[in-house]
Scaffold this active site. Structure first.
Site, PDB file in Angstrom:
ATOM      1  N   PRO A   1       0.815  -1.211   0.000  1.00 34.79           N
ATOM      2  CG  PRO A   1      -0.642  -1.521   1.751  1.00 34.79           C
ATOM      3  CD  PRO A   1       0.661  -1.971   1.223  1.00 34.79           C
ATOM      4  CD  GLU A   2       4.222   2.460  -3.618  1.00 37.55           C
ATOM      5  OE1 GLU A   2       4.316   3.531  -4.242  1.00 37.55           O
ATOM      6  OE2 GLU A   2       4.821   1.420  -3.954  1.00 37.55           O
TER       7      GLU A   2
ATOM      8  NE  ARG B   1       5.751 -12.068   4.799  1.00 35.97           N
ATOM      9  CZ  ARG B   1       5.868 -12.096   3.476  1.00 35.97           C
ATOM     10  NH1 ARG B   1       6.324 -11.050   2.856  1.00 35.97           N
ATOM     11  NH2 ARG B   1       5.547 -13.140   2.783  1.00 35.97           N
TER      12      ARG B   1
ATOM     13  NE  ARG C   1      17.800  16.673   0.580  1.00 34.25           N
ATOM     14  CZ  ARG C   1      16.945  15.950   1.313  1.00 34.25           C
ATOM     15  NH1 ARG C   1      15.727  16.375   1.504  1.00 34.25           N
ATOM     16  NH2 ARG C   1      17.330  14.810   1.844  1.00 34.25           N
TER      17      ARG C   1
END
Length: 288
Positions: free
Chosen positions: A2-3, A116, A155
């Site tokens: 799930p994102e 998990r 960055r």
DNA sequence: CTTACGGCCTGGGTGC
DNA sequence: TGCACCCAGGCCGTAA
């Protein structure tokens, strides 16, 4: 896994049925993924669910205590890789690895299943909520292009690492990073600060398009993901690189490759997504 | 301070 | 048939 699009799909599904519902009782299985299981058992029964939010990859269930002040707090849920949260009739078959049951006042049950147990659940008080919100980066669908550029441009890390970093952008994981970079034709090892203006523009557009299309198709079901009704998504049928090592690029037919970038399996087209020079082996320091 | 990397958590899938 | 090993995402410690 799930994102953002999967969590958004789950949030929408829960939002259709949970607000207004009261939690009658709580039953727990294994609890090593829960911050303070005793607090969950103690605080939640009797609470009414007032709203459901998504924040990055987190689900937030706003809860209101029944008594007096009606103090508000939230249940913070991270689905990890294999977490599933759904509502069903209490007599429905209980799948293995189901560890959290909420009996609701409409006779249904809210369940959390996680093979998990990489997911995390905790109670979020209002103070902690502000801290949480401040720690994370931009929501990629709410960010302006200027904000997006600013968070990448300054960055030096690899673009793959930056897109995955929840403190830069919140909600993107491995699938949508690779799919966005392929669409934008940017190699995962490119450095954020070295992307040209045109490339940043393509990336911003690609990230938003990929996420929106994935939400429209109710997420990607690559392993265990299902929505709050137990239904799989369909965006995995539209993946262009993720898990396609050795298959032909949809644009140029070059074979898709896999490499480890930022500690993650990364899928890309070696022709469409040109490698930066720095991606080669580090130069040995020559002495004498 | 920023970045890179390795280890840890767990258990299903894979390959021998 | 069994079994060792790999891998997933987030987080943390360590090193450069």
């Amino acid at each position: 896994m799930p994102e953002l699009p999967e969590v958004e799909t789950v949030a929408r599904g829960l939002r259709a049925v949970l607000p207004g519902r009261r939690i009658l009782s709580v039953r727990l299985g294994k609890t090593d993924f829960i911050d303070d299981p005793a607090a969950i058992e103690r605080e939640l029964p009797g609470c009414r669910i007032s709203a459901v939010h998504r924040f990055g990859k987190f689900l937030l269930l706003d809860l209101k205590r029944p008594t007096g002040s009606g103090v508000q707090f939230s249940l913070q849920i991270h689905l990890g890789m294999t977490g599933q949260i759904l509502t069903c009739p209490p007599e429905a078959r209980i799948p293995p690895h189901t560890h959290l049951f909420f009996a609701l006042d409409d006779g249904r049950e809210l369940r959390y299943t996680d093979i998990r147990r990489f997911g995390r659940i905790r109670i979020l008080t209002n103070g902690a909520r502000e801290t949480l919100l401040a720690e994370f980066g931009l929501d990629p669908l709410e960010a302006s292009e200027e904000e997006f550029d600013a968070s990448i441009h300054s960055r030096r890390a690899r673009i793959k690492a930056l897109l995955l970093d929840q403190h830069v952008l919140r909600g993107i994981g491995n699938i949508y990073t690779d799919e966005s970079l392929w669409r934008a034709r940017i190699h995962p090892m490119r450095l954020g600060g070295k992307l040209k203006e045109e490339e940043l523009h393509r990336l911003f557009t690609s990230v938003q398009q990929v996420l929106k299309e994935a939400i429209r198709l109710r997420g990607s079901s690559v392993s265990d993901y299902v929505d709050s009704n137990g239904q799989p998504g369909e965006f995995q049928l539209r993946h262009r690189v993720y898990m396609r090592e050795g298959k032909k690029c949809f644009r140029c037919s070059t074979l898709i490759r896999r490499a480890s970038v930022a500690g993650r399996s990364s899928y890309y087209c070696p022709r469409c997504q040109a490698a930066p020079r720095l991606a080669r082996k580090k130069r040995k320091v020559h002495t004498k």
